[in-house]
Design an enzyme around this catalytic site. Structure first.
Site, mmCIF file in Angstrom:
data_model
loop_
_atom_site.group_PDB
_atom_site.id
_atom_site.type_symbol
_atom_site.label_atom_id
_atom_site.label_comp_id
_atom_site.label_asym_id
_atom_site.label_seq_id
_atom_site.Cartn_x
_atom_site.Cartn_y
_atom_site.Cartn_z
ATOM 1 N N PRO A 197 4.443 -5.239 -0.755
ATOM 2 C CA PRO A 197 4.369 -4.099 -1.677
ATOM 3 C C PRO A 197 4.210 -4.551 -3.130
ATOM 4 O O PRO A 197 4.845 -5.518 -3.557
ATOM 5 C CB PRO A 197 5.722 -3.407 -1.477
ATOM 6 C CG PRO A 197 6.650 -4.488 -1.041
ATOM 7 C CD PRO A 197 5.827 -5.495 -0.302
ATOM 8 N N GLY A 198 3.362 -3.879 -3.853
ATOM 9 C CA GLY A 198 3.204 -4.148 -5.280
ATOM 10 C C GLY A 198 3.580 -2.918 -6.071
ATOM 11 O O GLY A 198 4.600 -2.853 -6.754
ATOM 12 N N ARG A 199 2.745 -1.884 -5.901
ATOM 13 C CA ARG A 199 2.926 -0.644 -6.659
ATOM 14 C C ARG A 199 4.316 -0.046 -6.462
ATOM 15 O O ARG A 199 4.935 0.399 -7.420
ATOM 16 C CB ARG A 199 1.865 0.362 -6.185
ATOM 17 C CG ARG A 199 1.779 1.628 -7.002
ATOM 18 C CD ARG A 199 0.827 2.631 -6.341
ATOM 19 N NE ARG A 199 -0.457 2.048 -6.031
ATOM 20 C CZ ARG A 199 -1.502 2.022 -6.846
ATOM 21 N NH1 ARG A 199 -1.406 2.559 -8.046
ATOM 22 N NH2 ARG A 199 -2.642 1.476 -6.470
ATOM 23 N N TYR A 212 -9.567 5.250 -12.067
ATOM 24 C CA TYR A 212 -9.314 5.874 -10.760
ATOM 25 C C TYR A 212 -9.058 7.376 -10.870
ATOM 26 O O TYR A 212 -8.509 7.964 -9.929
ATOM 27 C CB TYR A 212 -8.064 5.267 -10.099
ATOM 28 C CG TYR A 212 -7.943 3.772 -10.076
ATOM 29 C CD1 TYR A 212 -8.791 2.996 -9.278
ATOM 30 C CD2 TYR A 212 -6.965 3.117 -10.813
ATOM 31 C CE1 TYR A 212 -8.646 1.620 -9.227
ATOM 32 C CE2 TYR A 212 -6.811 1.747 -10.764
ATOM 33 C CZ TYR A 212 -7.662 0.998 -9.969
ATOM 34 O OH TYR A 212 -7.505 -0.354 -9.911
ATOM 35 N N TYR A 215 -0.160 -2.099 -12.216
ATOM 36 C CA TYR A 215 -1.577 -1.959 -12.567
ATOM 37 C C TYR A 215 -1.740 -1.339 -13.968
ATOM 38 O O TYR A 215 -2.670 -0.578 -14.225
ATOM 39 C CB TYR A 215 -2.331 -1.157 -11.483
ATOM 40 C CG TYR A 215 -2.109 -1.733 -10.095
ATOM 41 C CD1 TYR A 215 -2.694 -2.953 -9.743
ATOM 42 C CD2 TYR A 215 -1.286 -1.111 -9.159
ATOM 43 C CE1 TYR A 215 -2.448 -3.516 -8.484
ATOM 44 C CE2 TYR A 215 -1.045 -1.671 -7.911
ATOM 45 C CZ TYR A 215 -1.630 -2.870 -7.579
ATOM 46 O OH TYR A 215 -1.398 -3.428 -6.353
ATOM 47 N N CYS A 271 -13.761 4.396 -28.500
ATOM 48 C CA CYS A 271 -15.021 5.128 -28.632
ATOM 49 C C CYS A 271 -15.703 5.345 -27.287
ATOM 50 O O CYS A 271 -16.788 4.820 -27.026
ATOM 51 C CB CYS A 271 -15.957 4.370 -29.560
ATOM 52 S SG CYS A 271 -15.118 3.847 -31.046
ATOM 53 N N GLU A 272 -15.046 6.056 -26.387
ATOM 54 C CA GLU A 272 -15.612 6.417 -25.085
ATOM 55 C C GLU A 272 -14.961 7.725 -24.660
ATOM 56 O O GLU A 272 -13.738 7.864 -24.784
ATOM 57 C CB GLU A 272 -15.249 5.380 -24.008
ATOM 58 C CG GLU A 272 -15.738 4.006 -24.298
ATOM 59 C CD GLU A 272 -16.230 3.287 -23.048
ATOM 60 O OE1 GLU A 272 -16.392 3.941 -21.995
ATOM 61 O OE2 GLU A 272 -16.442 2.082 -23.154
ATOM 62 N N ARG A 324 -5.858 3.113 -15.756
ATOM 63 C CA ARG A 324 -5.870 3.837 -14.478
ATOM 64 C C ARG A 324 -6.505 5.228 -14.563
ATOM 65 O O ARG A 324 -7.289 5.580 -13.688
ATOM 66 C CB ARG A 324 -4.461 3.907 -13.875
ATOM 67 C CG ARG A 324 -3.884 2.505 -13.570
ATOM 68 C CD ARG A 324 -2.596 2.559 -12.770
ATOM 69 N NE ARG A 324 -2.847 3.092 -11.456
ATOM 70 C CZ ARG A 324 -2.639 4.335 -11.096
ATOM 71 N NH1 ARG A 324 -2.102 5.189 -11.941
ATOM 72 N NH2 ARG A 324 -2.963 4.748 -9.897
ATOM 73 N N GLY A 337 0.751 -1.248 0.000
ATOM 74 C CA GLY A 337 0.000 0.000 0.000
ATOM 75 C C GLY A 337 0.775 1.289 0.000
ATOM 76 O O GLY A 337 0.197 2.363 -0.184
#
Ligand SMILES: *Cc1c(COP(=O)(O)O)cnc(C)c1O
Length: 421
Positions: free
Chosen positions: A276-278, A318, A375, A346-347, A314, A239
Protein backbone atom coordinates in the site's frame (compact mmCIF):
# COMPACT_ATOMS: atom_id res chain seq x y z
CA UNK A 1 -9.42 8.75 10.44
CA UNK A 2 -6.62 11.26 10.63
CA UNK A 3 -5.13 13.68 13.11
CA UNK A 4 -6.04 16.94 11.35
CA UNK A 5 -8.89 18.33 13.42
CA UNK A 6 -10.26 21.70 14.44
CA UNK A 7 -9.63 22.77 18.00
CA UNK A 8 -11.20 25.92 19.35
CA UNK A 9 -11.84 27.12 15.83
CA UNK A 10 -8.38 26.45 14.38
CA UNK A 11 -7.09 23.54 12.29
CA UNK A 12 -4.42 21.44 14.00
CA UNK A 13 -2.03 18.71 12.90
CA UNK A 14 -1.92 16.53 16.01
CA UNK A 15 -1.11 19.08 18.76
CA UNK A 16 0.33 21.78 16.52
CA UNK A 17 -1.72 24.62 15.04
CA UNK A 18 -1.41 24.81 11.25
CA UNK A 19 -1.17 28.60 11.56
CA UNK A 20 1.92 28.18 13.75
CA UNK A 21 3.66 26.08 11.08
CA UNK A 22 2.63 28.58 8.40
CA UNK A 23 4.15 31.42 10.41
CA UNK A 24 7.40 29.45 10.80
CA UNK A 25 7.92 28.09 7.28
CA UNK A 26 5.74 30.27 5.03
CA UNK A 27 3.17 29.00 2.53
CA UNK A 28 2.59 26.85 0.60
CA UNK A 29 3.84 23.73 2.40
CA UNK A 30 3.07 20.08 2.98
CA UNK A 31 2.52 18.80 6.50
CA UNK A 32 2.37 15.13 7.54
CA UNK A 33 1.13 13.54 10.75
CA UNK A 34 3.25 10.81 12.33
CA UNK A 35 0.30 9.36 14.26
CA UNK A 36 -1.76 9.09 11.06
CA UNK A 37 1.05 7.39 9.12
CA UNK A 38 1.52 4.86 11.91
CA UNK A 39 -2.19 4.33 12.35
CA UNK A 40 -2.59 3.43 8.67
CA UNK A 41 0.44 1.14 8.66
CA UNK A 42 -0.85 -0.63 11.75
CA UNK A 43 -4.31 -1.01 10.20
CA UNK A 44 -2.78 -3.11 7.43
CA UNK A 45 -0.43 -4.96 9.71
CA UNK A 46 -3.32 -5.89 12.01
CA UNK A 47 -5.57 -6.79 9.08
CA UNK A 48 -3.15 -9.55 8.06
CA UNK A 49 -2.60 -10.82 11.59
CA UNK A 50 -2.57 -14.58 11.70
CA UNK A 51 -0.89 -14.86 8.30
CA UNK A 52 2.84 -14.68 7.79
CA UNK A 53 3.08 -11.25 6.15
CA UNK A 54 5.07 -8.10 5.43
CA UNK A 55 3.59 -4.69 4.60
CA UNK A 56 5.95 -3.13 2.04
CA UNK A 57 5.07 0.56 1.83
CA UNK A 58 4.99 1.69 -1.84
CA UNK A 59 7.32 4.61 -1.32
CA UNK A 60 6.58 6.26 -4.64
CA UNK A 61 3.54 7.71 -2.81
CA UNK A 62 5.76 9.76 -0.49
CA UNK A 63 9.47 9.03 -0.26
CA UNK A 64 10.67 11.68 2.17
CA UNK A 65 13.41 10.23 4.38
CA UNK A 66 11.58 11.13 7.58
CA UNK A 67 8.38 9.45 6.38
CA UNK A 68 10.31 6.32 5.40
CA UNK A 69 12.13 6.20 8.71
CA UNK A 70 8.88 6.61 10.65
CA UNK A 71 7.40 3.61 8.85
CA UNK A 72 10.60 1.56 8.86
CA UNK A 73 10.89 1.93 12.63
CA UNK A 74 7.37 0.54 12.89
CA UNK A 75 8.49 -2.53 10.95
CA UNK A 76 7.47 -1.69 7.39
CA UNK A 77 9.30 -3.05 4.38
CA UNK A 78 9.50 -0.95 1.22
CA UNK A 79 8.36 -1.41 -2.36
CA UNK A 80 10.74 0.48 -4.67
CA UNK A 81 10.58 1.18 -8.40
CA UNK A 82 13.95 2.80 -9.15
CA UNK A 83 17.57 2.99 -8.06
CA UNK A 84 16.80 6.30 -6.41
CA UNK A 85 14.02 4.78 -4.34
CA UNK A 86 16.21 1.80 -3.45
CA UNK A 87 18.93 4.13 -2.18
CA UNK A 88 16.39 6.28 -0.32
CA UNK A 89 15.05 3.17 1.44
CA UNK A 90 18.58 2.11 2.41
CA UNK A 91 19.40 5.64 3.60
CA UNK A 92 16.30 5.59 5.81
CA UNK A 93 17.60 2.43 7.47
CA UNK A 94 15.58 -0.26 5.70
CA UNK A 95 17.57 -3.49 5.33
CA UNK A 96 17.81 -5.04 1.84
CA UNK A 97 15.86 -8.10 2.91
CA UNK A 98 12.82 -5.89 3.46
CA UNK A 99 12.99 -4.16 0.08
CA UNK A 100 10.96 -5.39 -2.90
CA UNK A 101 11.89 -4.12 -6.38
CA UNK A 102 8.90 -3.49 -8.69
CA UNK A 103 8.56 -1.70 -12.02
CA UNK A 104 8.36 -2.51 -15.74
CA UNK A 105 11.69 -1.03 -16.78
CA UNK A 106 14.43 -1.98 -14.31
CA UNK A 107 17.78 -1.36 -15.97
CA UNK A 108 20.80 -3.66 -15.66
CA UNK A 109 22.48 -1.00 -13.50
CA UNK A 110 19.49 -0.87 -11.13
CA UNK A 111 19.39 -4.66 -10.90
CA UNK A 112 23.11 -4.77 -10.10
CA UNK A 113 22.75 -2.10 -7.42
CA UNK A 114 19.98 -4.07 -5.69
CA UNK A 115 21.71 -7.45 -5.97
CA UNK A 116 24.88 -6.04 -4.46
CA UNK A 117 23.09 -4.07 -1.75
CA UNK A 118 20.66 -6.84 -0.79
CA UNK A 119 17.09 -7.37 -1.89
CA UNK A 120 14.10 -9.33 -0.70
CA UNK A 121 12.85 -10.06 -4.20
CA UNK A 122 12.46 -8.67 -7.70
CA UNK A 123 8.95 -8.54 -9.11
CA UNK A 124 9.70 -9.43 -12.73
CA UNK A 125 7.42 -7.95 -15.37
CA UNK A 126 8.60 -9.40 -18.70
CA UNK A 127 10.70 -12.10 -20.33
CA UNK A 128 13.40 -9.67 -21.57
CA UNK A 129 13.73 -8.36 -18.02
CA UNK A 130 14.02 -11.93 -16.75
CA UNK A 131 16.89 -12.56 -19.14
CA UNK A 132 18.75 -9.44 -18.03
CA UNK A 133 18.16 -10.24 -14.36
CA UNK A 134 19.45 -13.78 -14.87
CA UNK A 135 22.55 -12.55 -16.69
CA UNK A 136 23.38 -9.85 -14.14
CA UNK A 137 22.85 -12.23 -11.20
CA UNK A 138 25.11 -14.90 -12.75
CA UNK A 139 27.81 -12.33 -13.55
CA UNK A 140 27.85 -11.45 -9.83
CA UNK A 141 27.75 -15.09 -8.74
CA UNK A 142 24.36 -14.53 -7.14
CA UNK A 143 20.88 -15.97 -7.41
CA UNK A 144 18.04 -13.43 -7.61
CA UNK A 145 14.82 -14.29 -5.75
CA UNK A 146 11.87 -13.47 -8.00
CA UNK A 147 8.15 -13.37 -8.25
CA UNK A 148 6.62 -12.83 -11.67
CA UNK A 149 3.98 -10.15 -11.99
CA UNK A 150 0.94 -11.56 -13.69
CA UNK A 151 -1.68 -9.41 -15.33
CA UNK A 152 -5.02 -10.97 -14.37
CA UNK A 153 -7.07 -8.96 -16.89
CA UNK A 154 -9.55 -7.53 -14.41
CA UNK A 155 -11.12 -4.11 -14.57
CA UNK A 156 -10.04 -2.15 -11.50
CA UNK A 157 -12.78 0.45 -12.19
CA UNK A 158 -10.48 3.34 -11.41
CA UNK A 159 -9.09 6.33 -13.33
CA UNK A 160 -7.55 5.15 -16.65
CA UNK A 161 -4.15 6.62 -15.77
CA UNK A 162 -3.84 4.44 -12.66
CA UNK A 163 -5.46 1.19 -13.87
CA UNK A 164 -2.80 -1.48 -14.40
CA UNK A 165 -4.53 -4.86 -14.39
CA UNK A 166 -6.20 -5.00 -17.82
CA UNK A 167 -4.62 -6.91 -20.68
CA UNK A 168 -4.05 -3.69 -22.64
CA UNK A 169 -1.88 -2.20 -19.86
CA UNK A 170 1.90 -2.38 -20.02
CA UNK A 171 2.22 -4.23 -16.70
CA UNK A 172 3.10 -7.85 -16.01
CA UNK A 173 2.73 -11.02 -18.01
CA UNK A 174 -0.71 -12.14 -19.27
CA UNK A 175 -1.90 -14.69 -16.75
CA UNK A 176 -2.72 -17.10 -19.57
CA UNK A 177 1.00 -17.30 -20.41
CA UNK A 178 2.17 -17.67 -16.82
CA UNK A 179 2.99 -21.41 -16.94
CA UNK A 180 5.22 -20.93 -19.95
CA UNK A 181 7.07 -17.99 -18.38
CA UNK A 182 7.50 -19.72 -15.01
CA UNK A 183 8.96 -22.74 -16.85
CA UNK A 184 11.41 -20.42 -18.57
CA UNK A 185 12.40 -18.84 -15.23
CA UNK A 186 12.90 -22.24 -13.63
CA UNK A 187 15.49 -23.01 -16.29
CA UNK A 188 17.60 -19.95 -15.49
CA UNK A 189 20.47 -20.52 -13.07
CA UNK A 190 20.56 -16.91 -11.90
CA UNK A 191 16.95 -16.91 -10.74
CA UNK A 192 15.08 -18.50 -7.88
CA UNK A 193 11.31 -18.50 -8.31
CA UNK A 194 9.62 -17.91 -4.96
CA UNK A 195 6.16 -16.62 -5.74
CA UNK A 196 3.61 -14.61 -7.67
CA UNK A 197 3.03 -10.86 -7.84
CA UNK A 198 -0.07 -8.93 -8.89
CA UNK A 199 -1.03 -5.24 -8.72
CA UNK A 200 -4.16 -4.17 -10.58
CA UNK A 201 -4.28 -0.42 -10.04
CA UNK A 202 -4.58 2.42 -7.61
CA UNK A 203 -7.42 4.19 -5.79
CA UNK A 204 -9.75 1.17 -5.94
CA UNK A 205 -12.91 1.90 -4.00
CA UNK A 206 -14.43 -1.58 -4.18
CA UNK A 207 -13.07 -4.97 -3.11
CA UNK A 208 -14.60 -6.87 -6.05
CA UNK A 209 -11.73 -6.33 -8.53
CA UNK A 210 -9.21 -7.41 -5.87
CA UNK A 211 -11.28 -10.51 -5.18
CA UNK A 212 -11.39 -11.43 -8.87
CA UNK A 213 -7.64 -10.97 -9.18
CA UNK A 214 -6.84 -12.92 -6.02
CA UNK A 215 -9.06 -15.81 -7.05
CA UNK A 216 -7.02 -16.05 -10.23
CA UNK A 217 -3.81 -15.90 -8.19
CA UNK A 218 -5.07 -18.72 -5.94
CA UNK A 219 -5.81 -20.91 -8.96
CA UNK A 220 -2.47 -20.09 -10.51
CA UNK A 221 -0.68 -20.98 -7.26
CA UNK A 222 -2.13 -24.51 -7.41
CA UNK A 223 -1.31 -24.87 -11.10
CA UNK A 224 2.27 -23.71 -10.71
CA UNK A 225 2.82 -25.90 -7.67
CA UNK A 226 1.55 -28.87 -9.65
CA UNK A 227 4.11 -27.92 -12.31
CA UNK A 228 6.79 -28.26 -9.65
CA UNK A 229 7.45 -24.61 -8.80
CA UNK A 230 7.92 -23.37 -5.27
CA UNK A 231 5.25 -20.76 -4.65
CA UNK A 232 5.76 -19.62 -1.08
CA UNK A 233 5.14 -15.88 -1.33
CA UNK A 234 2.25 -13.90 -2.81
CA UNK A 235 2.79 -10.19 -3.40
CA UNK A 236 -0.69 -8.70 -3.73
CA UNK A 237 0.28 -5.15 -4.71
CA UNK A 238 -1.28 -1.99 -3.34
CA UNK A 239 -4.19 0.00 -4.60
CA UNK A 240 -6.75 0.25 -1.83
CA UNK A 241 -8.42 3.64 -2.22
CA UNK A 242 -9.00 6.46 0.26
CA UNK A 243 -11.96 8.82 0.72
CA UNK A 244 -10.94 12.01 -1.07
CA UNK A 245 -14.46 13.39 -0.85
CA UNK A 246 -15.44 12.61 2.70
CA UNK A 247 -19.04 13.62 2.36
CA UNK A 248 -19.84 10.85 -0.11
CA UNK A 249 -17.09 8.24 -0.31
CA UNK A 250 -16.42 5.29 1.99
CA UNK A 251 -13.96 2.85 0.44
CA UNK A 252 -13.40 -0.50 2.15
CA UNK A 253 -11.21 -0.45 5.25
CA UNK A 254 -7.89 -2.30 5.48
CA UNK A 255 -9.61 -4.70 7.91
CA UNK A 256 -12.19 -5.64 5.23
CA UNK A 257 -9.40 -6.03 2.72
CA UNK A 258 -7.38 -8.21 5.10
CA UNK A 259 -10.36 -10.45 5.86
CA UNK A 260 -10.91 -10.92 2.12
CA UNK A 261 -7.23 -11.83 1.61
CA UNK A 262 -7.46 -14.42 4.39
CA UNK A 263 -10.63 -15.84 2.83
CA UNK A 264 -9.28 -16.04 -0.73
CA UNK A 265 -5.66 -16.98 -0.07
CA UNK A 266 -5.27 -18.06 3.55
CA UNK A 267 -5.56 -21.79 2.75
CA UNK A 268 -2.46 -21.70 0.53
CA UNK A 269 -0.03 -21.27 3.43
CA UNK A 270 1.93 -18.58 1.59
CA UNK A 271 3.68 -15.59 3.05
CA UNK A 272 1.64 -12.52 2.06
CA UNK A 273 3.15 -9.22 0.98
CA UNK A 274 1.13 -6.11 0.30
CA UNK A 275 2.31 -2.80 -1.12
CA UNK A 276 0.00 0.00 0.00
CA UNK A 277 1.14 3.53 -0.79
CA UNK A 278 -1.80 5.88 -0.99
CA UNK A 279 -3.68 4.38 1.94
CA UNK A 280 -0.72 4.87 4.27
CA UNK A 281 0.37 8.36 3.23
CA UNK A 282 -2.64 9.97 1.51
CA UNK A 283 -4.73 11.06 4.44
CA UNK A 284 -1.62 11.61 6.57
CA UNK A 285 -0.83 14.85 4.74
CA UNK A 286 -2.20 18.30 3.96
CA UNK A 287 -1.03 20.94 1.54
CA UNK A 288 -1.51 24.35 3.12
CA UNK A 289 -1.79 27.42 0.94
CA UNK A 290 -2.67 31.09 1.31
CA UNK A 291 -5.27 33.05 -0.63
CA UNK A 292 -3.40 35.71 -2.59
CA UNK A 293 -6.40 37.35 -4.24
CA UNK A 294 -10.12 36.96 -4.45
CA UNK A 295 -11.00 37.93 -8.01
CA UNK A 296 -14.53 38.52 -9.22
CA UNK A 297 -15.00 37.26 -12.76
CA UNK A 298 -17.91 37.05 -15.16
CA UNK A 299 -20.51 35.29 -13.00
CA UNK A 300 -17.91 33.55 -10.83
CA UNK A 301 -15.42 34.32 -8.10
CA UNK A 302 -11.89 32.96 -8.14
CA UNK A 303 -9.78 32.16 -5.11
CA UNK A 304 -6.23 32.61 -6.37
CA UNK A 305 -3.86 30.65 -4.11
CA UNK A 306 -0.09 30.69 -3.70
CA UNK A 307 -0.08 26.89 -4.26
CA UNK A 308 -0.35 25.64 -7.82
CA UNK A 309 -0.46 22.61 -10.11
CA UNK A 310 3.33 22.25 -9.89
CA UNK A 311 2.96 21.71 -6.12
CA UNK A 312 -0.04 19.35 -6.28
CA UNK A 313 -0.69 18.00 -9.75
CA UNK A 314 -3.42 15.45 -9.02
CA UNK A 315 -6.39 17.66 -9.97
CA UNK A 316 -4.75 18.62 -13.30
CA UNK A 317 -3.48 15.12 -14.06
CA UNK A 318 -6.27 12.82 -12.87
CA UNK A 319 -9.22 15.20 -12.49
CA UNK A 320 -8.77 14.37 -8.83
CA UNK A 321 -10.97 15.80 -6.11
CA UNK A 322 -9.45 17.14 -2.88
CA UNK A 323 -11.43 18.45 0.05
CA UNK A 324 -10.27 22.03 0.65
CA UNK A 325 -10.96 23.48 4.08
CA UNK A 326 -10.30 26.84 5.70
CA UNK A 327 -7.66 26.78 8.44
CA UNK A 328 -9.90 28.97 10.58
CA UNK A 329 -13.00 26.90 11.27
CA UNK A 330 -16.11 28.46 9.77
CA UNK A 331 -18.79 29.21 12.34
CA UNK A 332 -21.70 26.79 12.17
CA UNK A 333 -24.29 27.93 9.65
CA UNK A 334 -21.95 30.54 8.08
CA UNK A 335 -22.86 31.61 4.54
CA UNK A 336 -21.18 29.67 1.78
CA UNK A 337 -20.54 30.67 -1.79
CA UNK A 338 -19.11 28.91 -4.85
CA UNK A 339 -15.50 29.63 -5.84
CA UNK A 340 -13.20 28.45 -8.61
CA UNK A 341 -10.02 27.65 -6.69
CA UNK A 342 -6.92 28.15 -8.82
CA UNK A 343 -3.15 28.61 -8.66
CA UNK A 344 -1.03 31.29 -10.33
CA UNK A 345 0.48 29.09 -13.10
CA UNK A 346 -0.14 30.16 -16.68
CA UNK A 347 -2.36 27.21 -17.66
CA UNK A 348 -6.11 26.76 -17.41
CA UNK A 349 -5.33 23.28 -16.02
CA UNK A 350 -4.02 25.01 -12.92
CA UNK A 351 -7.48 24.71 -11.37
CA UNK A 352 -7.97 22.80 -8.13
CA UNK A 353 -11.74 22.99 -8.00
CA UNK A 354 -14.62 24.60 -9.89
CA UNK A 355 -17.66 26.13 -8.22
CA UNK A 356 -16.67 24.67 -4.86
CA UNK A 357 -18.87 25.79 -2.00
CA UNK A 358 -16.72 27.49 0.63
CA UNK A 359 -17.30 29.99 3.41
CA UNK A 360 -16.44 33.51 2.35
CA UNK A 361 -12.66 33.91 2.22
CA UNK A 362 -10.35 36.89 1.86
CA UNK A 363 -6.75 37.54 0.81
CA UNK A 364 -4.38 36.29 3.51
CA UNK A 365 -6.65 33.43 4.65
CA UNK A 366 -5.14 29.94 4.79
CA UNK A 367 -6.71 26.86 3.26
CA UNK A 368 -5.71 23.20 3.59
CA UNK A 369 -6.00 20.54 0.90
CA UNK A 370 -6.84 17.26 2.56
CA UNK A 371 -5.60 13.86 1.40
CA UNK A 372 -2.42 15.39 -0.05
CA UNK A 373 0.14 13.14 1.64
CA UNK A 374 0.40 10.66 -1.26
CA UNK A 375 1.37 11.55 -4.83
CA UNK A 376 1.67 15.19 -3.75
CA UNK A 377 5.21 16.34 -2.94
CA UNK A 378 6.74 13.45 -4.91
CA UNK A 379 5.04 14.58 -8.11
CA UNK A 380 5.80 18.26 -7.66
CA UNK A 381 8.02 20.23 -10.01
CA UNK A 382 9.48 23.70 -10.40
CA UNK A 383 7.33 24.57 -13.40
CA UNK A 384 7.08 28.36 -13.80
CA UNK A 385 10.30 28.46 -11.70
CA UNK A 386 8.33 28.05 -8.54
CA UNK A 387 10.63 26.58 -5.90
CA UNK A 388 9.68 23.16 -4.47
CA UNK A 389 7.58 23.71 -1.37
CA UNK A 390 8.76 22.55 2.06
CA UNK A 391 7.61 19.41 3.81
CA UNK A 392 6.97 19.37 7.55
CA UNK A 393 6.45 16.41 9.87
CA UNK A 394 4.43 16.70 13.07
CA UNK A 395 4.69 14.35 16.02
CA UNK A 396 2.48 15.19 19.00
CA UNK A 397 3.33 18.80 19.87
CA UNK A 398 6.57 18.93 17.87
CA UNK A 399 7.14 19.77 14.24
CA UNK A 400 10.20 19.72 12.03
CA UNK A 401 10.96 20.77 8.48
CA UNK A 402 11.86 17.53 6.70
CA UNK A 403 12.63 19.14 3.34
CA UNK A 404 13.37 22.84 3.31
CA UNK A 405 12.21 25.21 0.63
CA UNK A 406 15.21 25.85 -1.64
CA UNK A 407 16.29 29.43 -2.11
CA UNK A 408 15.94 30.94 -5.57
CA UNK A 409 19.74 30.95 -5.84
CA UNK A 410 19.87 27.22 -5.12
CA UNK A 411 17.25 26.63 -7.77
CA UNK A 412 18.99 28.76 -10.39
CA UNK A 413 22.48 27.50 -9.59
CA UNK A 414 21.60 23.91 -10.40
CA UNK A 415 21.78 24.97 -14.05
CA UNK A 416 25.23 25.27 -15.56
CA UNK A 417 26.26 27.48 -18.45
CA UNK A 418 28.46 25.98 -21.19
CA UNK A 419 31.90 27.48 -21.77
CA UNK A 420 30.89 28.98 -25.09
CA UNK A 421 28.32 31.31 -23.56
C1 LIG B 1 1.81 2.31 -7.39
C2 LIG B 1 2.03 0.93 -6.95
C3 LIG B 1 1.69 0.54 -5.65
C4 LIG B 1 0.99 1.45 -4.67
O1 LIG B 1 -0.28 1.80 -5.08
P1 LIG B 1 -1.25 2.60 -4.07
O2 LIG B 1 -2.48 2.80 -4.85
O3 LIG B 1 -0.57 3.87 -3.75
O4 LIG B 1 -1.46 1.75 -2.87
C5 LIG B 1 1.99 -0.75 -5.25
N1 LIG B 1 2.61 -1.62 -6.09
C6 LIG B 1 2.96 -1.27 -7.34
C7 LIG B 1 3.64 -2.27 -8.20
C8 LIG B 1 2.68 -0.01 -7.81
O5 LIG B 1 3.01 0.33 -9.06
Amino acid sequence: MDHFLYRDGALFAEDVAISEIAAAVGTPFYVYSTATLLRHFKAFDDALEGMDHLVCYAMKANSNQAVLRTLAQAGAGMDVVSAGEYLRAKAAGVPGDKIVFSGVGKTAAEIKLALEGGIRQFNVESEPEMEVLDAVARSLGKVAPITIRVNPDVDAKTHAKIATGKSENKFGIPIARAREVYAMAAGMAGLQVIGIDVHIGSQLTDLAPFEQAYEKVAELTEVLRADGHTIQRLDLGGGLGIPYERSNEAPPLPSDYGAMVQRKLGHLGCEIEIEPGRLIAGNAGLMVSEVIYVKSGEGRDFLILDGAMNDLIRPAMYEAYHDIVPVVEPVAGADQQPYDIVGPVCESGDTFAKQRMMPKLAAGDLVAFRSAGAYGAVMSSEYNSRALIPEVLVKDDQFAVIRPRPTFDEMINRDTIPEWL
